[in-house]
Design a protein around this motif. Structure first.
Motif, PDB file in Angstrom:
ATOM      1  N   ARG A   1       0.854  -1.198   0.000  1.00 19.74           N
ATOM      2  CA  ARG A   1       0.000   0.000   0.000  1.00 19.74           C
ATOM      3  C   ARG A   1       0.886   1.243   0.000  1.00 19.74           C
ATOM      4  O   ARG A   1       2.079   1.168   0.344  1.00 19.74           O
ATOM      5  N   PRO A   2       0.315   2.372  -0.366  1.00 20.03           N
ATOM      6  CA  PRO A   2       1.107   3.614  -0.364  1.00 20.03           C
ATOM      7  C   PRO A   2       1.546   3.969   1.043  1.00 20.03           C
ATOM      8  O   PRO A   2       0.818   3.769   2.021  1.00 20.03           O
ATOM      9  N   LEU A   3       2.744   4.535   1.146  1.00 18.78           N
ATOM     10  CA  LEU A   3       3.309   4.936   2.431  1.00 18.78           C
ATOM     11  C   LEU A   3       3.461   6.451   2.466  1.00 18.78           C
ATOM     12  O   LEU A   3       3.554   7.118   1.432  1.00 18.78           O
ATOM     13  N   ASP A   4       3.477   6.965   3.698  1.00 25.80           N
ATOM     14  CA  ASP A   4       3.628   8.402   3.922  1.00 25.80           C
ATOM     15  C   ASP A   4       4.899   8.612   4.716  1.00 25.80           C
ATOM     16  O   ASP A   4       5.015   8.135   5.861  1.00 25.80           O
ATOM     17  N   TYR A   5       5.839   9.286   4.111  1.00 26.82           N
ATOM     18  CA  TYR A   5       7.123   9.506   4.765  1.00 26.82           C
ATOM     19  C   TYR A   5       6.962  10.254   6.077  1.00 26.82           C
ATOM     20  O   TYR A   5       7.702  10.014   7.033  1.00 26.82           O
ATOM     21  N   GLU A   6       5.980  11.157   6.116  1.00 28.30           N
ATOM     22  CA  GLU A   6       5.803  11.957   7.326  1.00 28.30           C
ATOM     23  C   GLU A   6       5.222  11.130   8.472  1.00 28.30           C
ATOM     24  O   GLU A   6       5.301  11.547   9.631  1.00 28.30           O
ATOM     25  N   ARG A   7       4.661   9.967   8.167  1.00 27.50           N
ATOM     26  CA  ARG A   7       4.137   9.102   9.225  1.00 27.50           C
ATOM     27  C   ARG A   7       5.042   7.904   9.499  1.00 27.50           C
ATOM     28  O   ARG A   7       5.152   7.436  10.619  1.00 27.50           O
ATOM     29  N   LEU A   8       5.696   7.369   8.469  1.00 29.96           N
ATOM     30  CA  LEU A   8       6.560   6.202   8.630  1.00 29.96           C
ATOM     31  C   LEU A   8       7.801   6.404   7.768  1.00 29.96           C
ATOM     32  O   LEU A   8       7.715   6.459   6.545  1.00 29.96           O
ATOM     33  N   ARG A   9       8.932   6.524   8.434  1.00 27.82           N
ATOM     34  CA  ARG A   9      10.159   6.779   7.703  1.00 27.82           C
ATOM     35  C   ARG A   9      10.953   5.511   7.419  1.00 27.82           C
ATOM     36  O   ARG A   9      11.656   5.445   6.418  1.00 27.82           O
TER      37      ARG A   9
ATOM     38  N   LEU B   1      11.517   6.879   1.166  1.00 25.02           N
ATOM     39  CA  LEU B   1      12.152   8.077   0.616  1.00 25.02           C
ATOM     40  C   LEU B   1      11.120   9.184   0.483  1.00 25.02           C
ATOM     41  O   LEU B   1       9.990   8.954   0.040  1.00 25.02           O
ATOM     42  N   ASP B   2      11.539  10.342   0.892  1.00 28.98           N
ATOM     43  CA  ASP B   2      10.622  11.481   0.892  1.00 28.98           C
ATOM     44  C   ASP B   2      10.393  11.995  -0.523  1.00 28.98           C
ATOM     45  O   ASP B   2      11.316  12.013  -1.357  1.00 28.98           O
ATOM     46  N   GLU B   3       9.162  12.414  -0.768  1.00 30.32           N
ATOM     47  CA  GLU B   3       8.818  13.131  -1.987  1.00 30.32           C
ATOM     48  C   GLU B   3       8.267  14.500  -1.602  1.00 30.32           C
ATOM     49  O   GLU B   3       7.763  14.707  -0.484  1.00 30.32           O
ATOM     50  N   ASN B   4       8.368  15.414  -2.503  1.00 27.75           N
ATOM     51  CA  ASN B   4       7.948  16.784  -2.198  1.00 27.75           C
ATOM     52  C   ASN B   4       6.427  16.884  -2.314  1.00 27.75           C
ATOM     53  O   ASN B   4       5.886  17.391  -3.291  1.00 27.75           O
ATOM     54  N   ASP B   5       5.772  16.368  -1.255  1.00 33.46           N
ATOM     55  CA  ASP B   5       4.312  16.384  -1.262  1.00 33.46           C
ATOM     56  C   ASP B   5       3.736  17.309  -0.192  1.00 33.46           C
ATOM     57  O   ASP B   5       2.543  17.281   0.070  1.00 33.46           O
TER      58      ASP B   5
ATOM     59  N   LEU C   1      16.286  45.694  10.063  1.00 36.70           N
ATOM     60  CA  LEU C   1      15.471  44.478  10.118  1.00 36.70           C
ATOM     61  C   LEU C   1      14.052  44.851  10.503  1.00 36.70           C
ATOM     62  O   LEU C   1      13.804  45.363  11.596  1.00 36.70           O
ATOM     63  N   ILE C   2      13.123  44.564   9.567  1.00 34.22           N
ATOM     64  CA  ILE C   2      11.716  44.877   9.813  1.00 34.22           C
ATOM     65  C   ILE C   2      11.033  43.707  10.495  1.00 34.22           C
ATOM     66  O   ILE C   2      10.403  43.852  11.540  1.00 34.22           O
ATOM     67  N   THR C   3      11.161  42.539   9.937  1.00 38.03           N
ATOM     68  CA  THR C   3      10.561  41.330  10.505  1.00 38.03           C
ATOM     69  C   THR C   3      11.267  40.128   9.901  1.00 38.03           C
ATOM     70  O   THR C   3      12.160  40.267   9.047  1.00 38.03           O
ATOM     71  N   LYS C   4      10.849  38.970  10.315  1.00 36.98           N
ATOM     72  CA  LYS C   4      11.419  37.713   9.786  1.00 36.98           C
ATOM     73  C   LYS C   4      10.263  36.779   9.486  1.00 36.98           C
ATOM     74  O   LYS C   4       9.407  36.526  10.342  1.00 36.98           O
ATOM     75  N   VAL C   5      10.225  36.300   8.271  1.00 33.99           N
ATOM     76  CA  VAL C   5       9.213  35.311   7.882  1.00 33.99           C
ATOM     77  C   VAL C   5       9.708  33.947   8.332  1.00 33.99           C
ATOM     78  O   VAL C   5      10.812  33.533   7.976  1.00 33.99           O
ATOM     79  N   VAL C   6       8.890  33.283   9.111  1.00 29.48           N
ATOM     80  CA  VAL C   6       9.243  31.967   9.637  1.00 29.48           C
ATOM     81  C   VAL C   6       8.315  30.939   8.997  1.00 29.48           C
ATOM     82  O   VAL C   6       7.088  31.076   9.069  1.00 29.48           O
ATOM     83  N   ALA C   7       8.937  29.891   8.349  1.00 33.71           N
ATOM     84  CA  ALA C   7       8.148  28.836   7.691  1.00 33.71           C
ATOM     85  C   ALA C   7       8.841  27.497   7.910  1.00 33.71           C
ATOM     86  O   ALA C   7      10.050  27.450   8.138  1.00 33.71           O
ATOM     87  N   VAL C   8       8.045  26.468   7.863  1.00 32.71           N
ATOM     88  CA  VAL C   8       8.574  25.106   7.971  1.00 32.71           C
ATOM     89  C   VAL C   8       8.013  24.266   6.825  1.00 32.71           C
ATOM     90  O   VAL C   8       7.011  24.638   6.212  1.00 32.71           O
ATOM     91  N   ASP C   9       8.696  23.124   6.583  1.00 33.39           N
ATOM     92  CA  ASP C   9       8.241  22.187   5.558  1.00 33.39           C
ATOM     93  C   ASP C   9       8.303  20.797   6.173  1.00 33.39           C
ATOM     94  O   ASP C   9       9.345  20.384   6.709  1.00 33.39           O
ATOM     95  N   ALA C  10       7.200  20.045   6.087  1.00 30.35           N
ATOM     96  CA  ALA C  10       7.135  18.712   6.684  1.00 30.35           C
ATOM     97  C   ALA C  10       7.992  17.694   5.944  1.00 30.35           C
ATOM     98  O   ALA C  10       8.223  16.603   6.468  1.00 30.35           O
ATOM     99  N   ASP C  11       8.447  18.014   4.733  1.00 29.76           N
ATOM    100  CA  ASP C  11       9.314  17.092   4.013  1.00 29.76           C
ATOM    101  C   ASP C  11      10.712  17.115   4.610  1.00 29.76           C
ATOM    102  O   ASP C  11      10.978  17.840   5.586  1.00 29.76           O
TER     103      ASP C  11
ATOM    104  N   LYS D   1      11.343  18.838  -6.454  1.00 27.03           N
ATOM    105  CA  LYS D   1      11.142  18.784  -7.907  1.00 27.03           C
ATOM    106  C   LYS D   1       9.838  18.055  -8.164  1.00 27.03           C
ATOM    107  O   LYS D   1       9.780  16.825  -7.977  1.00 27.03           O
ATOM    108  N   PRO D   2       8.783  18.760  -8.559  1.00 25.14           N
ATOM    109  CA  PRO D   2       8.721  20.224  -8.730  1.00 25.14           C
ATOM    110  C   PRO D   2       8.604  20.911  -7.369  1.00 25.14           C
ATOM    111  O   PRO D   2       8.124  20.318  -6.415  1.00 25.14           O
ATOM    112  N   PRO D   3       9.013  22.180  -7.272  1.00 22.05           N
ATOM    113  CA  PRO D   3       8.949  22.879  -5.985  1.00 22.05           C
ATOM    114  C   PRO D   3       7.512  23.261  -5.625  1.00 22.05           C
ATOM    115  O   PRO D   3       6.673  23.481  -6.485  1.00 22.05           O
ATOM    116  N   LEU D   4       7.262  23.277  -4.328  1.00 21.64           N
ATOM    117  CA  LEU D   4       5.982  23.764  -3.786  1.00 21.64           C
ATOM    118  C   LEU D   4       6.256  25.061  -3.041  1.00 21.64           C
ATOM    119  O   LEU D   4       7.359  25.287  -2.525  1.00 21.64           O
TER     120      LEU D   4
END
Length: 647
Positions: free
Chosen positions: A377-385, A412-416, A445-455, A509-512
């Motif tokens: 079955r399909p696997l999710d890298y963010e749940r099972l590495r 293996l992680d994919e950019n999802d 310095l005005i501000t800082k954009v803070v972001a995360v990526d689950a990949d 690839k492709p970038p999100l």
């Protein structure tokens, strides 16, 4: 020439005497006298007188073949006169002597490998007769029951020759009878004994009585593999046999009884090391030169299930990309079994044990025939590495033997997953604006954009880009840090309210990507703005007076606007509204819960908090920027938090 029996008479001419009467021949005599003949004087009438030689003793030509004597005639005169005649007797032969062999028995020896026509011996018979009676011819006759084809005799010379090579093993001796016959038919017989001399012309023979093949590889040492006997038709040393086995570590020869030998095992056998043994037993006689013969035993070793399957790797690592299609092939395990047949037929299965190194994954399947591993079955890298399973390889022996190997499945992680902006907040709550003094220099310095990526990996490498801005040339965004800074100093021509749209993009690839909206408020004077969350709060007794001063200042400014010109008043009014709508300064309590979670997970940088602090007793109302929020704040400065609502 005489040839007569005893008493035979041989007439002779009488002597003539011219005298008459008593003066004529009166008597005859022989001189010299001999024992064989006498003379007789006879008269048939007065005118017919004759003499005869009378044989008084048998003649023997073999003793004296001829003789001579004189016959003397004497008359009656006085003195008497004599007349003499010579008589020569030639004795004719008669066949009165049979042939006589020189030996009663003749002995001869001949090698069994002598060629045809070889002379064995020569017999000799003598006959004292002469002429044809003394001519001897030889004939060969054989003893009863013996072949007459092996020898032949020369009838004249008496040489006995072979007609073919003799065989000692067929007959060790031959007894012959030879007859010698003279011309008168008299004969004699002798015996001839021919001894055949053995030569080493027969190699030893190996006769196998029993032989066992194949042998199980677990055969105990000392097991009899073959029983055989050796023999040699030669005699003496030529027939004395010794046996030997070529160098072997697993088999040996041992005498059994008489000329029997046993071929036995001497150590444990291993089919996986040697599946077939070619054993050569050599039998040699003691002849000179010795003759040998070789008997070959081919011993096959049959298999028993004594080898478990062995994987070609101690462990396996297989990779699958997340969001895989169902039943995707990810790799194969392979085990080999040194046994053969069912004992070496390997089947694969998942072992029902949980690996200690990682969670057991029920989404993995293995093909029992070829060891191919599939993800069901399909696997999710963010749940099972990664997951680990144990694959068992079992042979089909009885009982079966098995081996286990660990298989680690790496997802293996994919950019999802697109980037998630943690600050500034992008939810439905009112957006806050960053306060920027118009006196700020480039790089402020005005501000800082803070972001995360689950990949993970490069799929989570974020870059920040300025997508849109009210004044594109006024701001710059750090590509890797997300810091929003002034590119140049603020001028009078710049609008008070600035809006920016920052693009956050990952490296997949492709970038999100995601966007973050940032608002900035350019202020000339921040002395009448109370800022919340200051890290240096004022004492409680000074907070009220500071508020009072601010109210008085606002009233004065309002009165001043009323008396000014309409344009000036309008400008002041607008500025007053902007001052009242102070920005909400970001504090630790304004961060989304997701930011805290991300920081706890180790994927967020250190949270930033921006403050504007007003200190009492300061004439120039000093501003403080980029000061981190501290756990404990000295109670010396009052912090006022403002917020405004977009209309």
């Amino acid at each position: 020439h005489l040839h007569s029996d005893l008493g035979s008479r041989f007439p002779l001419e009488a002597a003539q005497d011219l005298d008459i009467g008593s003066n004529t021949v009166q008597a005859y005599s022989i001189s010299p006298e001999n024992e064989y003949f006498s003379v007789a004087y006879r008269s048939r009438s007065e005118d017919d007188k004759y003499i005869e030689l009378v044989l008084e003793k048998p003649l023997d030509r073999e003793e004296q073949s001829e003789m001579s004597f004189s016959v003397i005639a004497v008359d009656g005169g006085s003195p008497p006169r004599t007349g003499t005649t010579e008589v020569k007797i030639v004795i004719l032969d008669v066949n009165d002597n049979p042939p006589i062999f020189t030996q009663e028995r003749y002995f001869g020896k001949v090698l069994e490998n002598m060629p045809e026509g070889s002379v064995v011996l020569t017999v000799l018979a003598r006959d004292q007769d002469a002429g044809v009676y003394g001519e001897i011819s030889y004939q060969l006759s054989h003893a009863l029951g013996q072949s007459d084809s092996a020898f032949v005799i020369d009838p004249i010379t008496g040489e006995i020759k072979t007609t073919k090579p003799l065989d000692f093993e067929a007959a060790q001796s031959h007894e012959l009878r030879v007859s010698a016959t003279d011309g008168g038919g008299l004969s004699a017989i002798c015996k001839v004994l021919v001894e055949v001399v053995d030569v080493n012309d027969n190699a030893p023979e190996v006769v196998v009585s029993s032989f066992s093949s194949p042998l199980p590889e677990n055969t105990a040492p000392g097991t009899v593999v073959a029983l055989f006997t050796v023999r040699d038709r030669d005699s003496g040393a030529n027939g004395k046999i010794s046996c030997g086995l070529e160098d072997q570590l697993f088999f040996s020869l041992r005498p059994a009884y008489k000329n029997y030998y046993e071929l036995v095992t001497v150590s444990a056998l291993d089919r996986e090391e040697t599946a077939r043994y070619i054993l050569r037993v050599t039998a040699a006689d003691a002849g000179s030169p010795p003759l040998t013969s070789t008997q070959t035993f081919t011993v096959d070793i049959s298999d028993v299930n004594d080898n478990a399957p062995v994987f070609n790797q101690t462990s396996y690592t297989m990779y699958v990309r997340e969001n895989n299609v169902p039943t995707v092939f990810v790799g194969a395990v392979s085990a080999a079994d040194a046994d053969v047949g069912l004992n070496g037929k390997v089947s694969y299965s998942l072992a029902a044990v949980q690996a200690a190194e990682g969670p057991w994954c029920s989404c993995v399947s293995v093909n029992s025939e070829n060891g191919h591993v599939f993800v069901l079955r399909p696997l999710d890298y963010e749940r099972l590495r990664q997951a680990e399973v144990t694959v068992s390889a079992s042979d089909a022996g009885s009982p079966p033997l098995r081996a286990n190997v660990s298989v680690r499945l790496v997802v293996l992680d994919e950019n999802d997953n697109a980037p998630l902006v943690l600050y500034p907040g992008q939810d439905s709550s009112p957006a806050s604006s960053e306060l920027v003094p118009v006196s700020a220099e480039a790089g402020y310095l005005i501000t800082k954009v803070v972001a995360v990526d689950a990949d993970s990996g490069q799929n989570s490498w974020l870059s920040y880009h300025l997508l849109r801005a009210s004044e594109p040339g006024l701001f710059t965004v750090g590509v890797h840090s997300g810091e929003v800074r002034l590119r140049r100093p603020v001028t009078e021509r710049d609008s008070v309210r600035q809006k920016l749209l920052v693009l956050v993009r990952d490296n997949g690839k492709p970038p999100l990507s995601a966007t973050a909206a940032v608002s900035a408020l350019l202020l000339k004077d921040l002395s009448d703005v109370r800022l919340p969350g200051h890290s240096s709060p004022a004492p409680e007794d000074q907070a009220g007076s500071l508020t009072t001063y601010l109210i008085i200042a606002l009233v004065c400014v309002s009165l001043l606007f009323l008396v000014s010109t309409a344009l000036f008043v309008a400008r002041k009014v607008c500025k007053r509204k902007e001052l009242k709508a102070g920005h909400v300064l970001y504090g630790a309590d304004n961060l989304q819960s997701g930011l805290a979670d991300g920081a706890a997970a180790g994927s967020l940088p250190r949270a930033y908090c921006y403050e504007i602090s007003l200190t009492t007793g300061s004439g120039n109302s000093e501003f403080k920027f980029l000061k981190p929020i501290l756990p404990s704040v000295p109670p010396q400065i009052e912090v006022v938090r403002f917020s405004r609502r977009e209309k």
